[in-house]
Design a protein around this motif. Structure first.
Motif, PDB file in Angstrom:
ATOM      1  N   LEU A  34       8.140  -2.960  -6.718  1.00  0.00           N
ATOM      2  CA  LEU A  34       7.957  -1.517  -6.814  1.00  0.00           C
ATOM      3  C   LEU A  34       8.396  -1.034  -8.189  1.00  0.00           C
ATOM      4  CD1 LEU A  34       9.492  -0.547  -3.362  1.00  0.00           C
ATOM      5  CD2 LEU A  34       7.073  -0.777  -3.912  1.00  0.00           C
ATOM      6  N   SER A  35       7.783   0.048  -8.644  1.00  0.00           N
ATOM      7  CA  SER A  35       8.223   0.633  -9.904  1.00  0.00           C
ATOM      8  C   SER A  35       9.548   1.350  -9.678  1.00  0.00           C
ATOM      9  CB  SER A  35       7.176   1.607 -10.432  1.00  0.00           C
ATOM     10  OG  SER A  35       7.150   2.773  -9.625  1.00  0.00           O
TER      11      SER A  35
ATOM     12  N   THR B  43      10.230   4.367 -10.304  1.00  0.00           N
ATOM     13  CA  THR B  43       9.969   5.680  -9.720  1.00  0.00           C
ATOM     14  C   THR B  43       9.807   5.568  -8.209  1.00  0.00           C
ATOM     15  OG1 THR B  43       8.892   6.395 -11.758  1.00  0.00           O
ATOM     16  CG2 THR B  43       8.446   7.686  -9.771  1.00  0.00           C
ATOM     17  N   GLN B  44       9.086   4.546  -7.752  1.00  0.00           N
ATOM     18  CA  GLN B  44       8.919   4.340  -6.320  1.00  0.00           C
ATOM     19  C   GLN B  44      10.260   4.032  -5.651  1.00  0.00           C
ATOM     20  OE1 GLN B  44       6.010   1.242  -6.713  1.00  0.00           O
ATOM     21  NE2 GLN B  44       4.360   2.575  -5.959  1.00  0.00           N
TER      22      GLN B  44
END
Length: 89
Positions: A4-5, A7-8
């Motif tokens: 996941l990034s 931000t996620q």
């Protein structure tokens, strides 16, 4: 498991924080019931895992460091749950 990034991951951490806040404000914790308390600690473990793997960059660290940090987190949460369970007796 897909990566996941940040931000996620941050959005997931924010959602978990809102969920635990909601549990506390709704009065679900306490009153001698272990279910909601275990759910809260499971969410806390998930938050700790996400922070350590993604923001402390342990996802790309040697396995020993990952296991030490995750093991420490699991041990601390298990001891807190044990102390809570003993206090209910």
């Amino acid at each position: 498991m897909p990566v996941l990034s940040r931000t996620q991951v941050w959005l997931i951490l924010l959602a978990i924080t809102c969920a635990t806040y909601g549990m506390g404000e709704a009065g679900l914790l306490g009153h001698g019931s272990m279910g909601p308390v275990l759910a809260m600690f499971a969410l806390a473990f998930t938050k700790g895992l996400l922070v350590s793997l993604d923001f402390l960059e342990l996802r790309h660290a040697p396995a020993l460091w990952r296991w030490l940090v995750v093991g420490w987190l699991a041990l601390v949460l298990a001891l807190i749950v044990l102390a809570y369970w003993i206090s209910l007796r």
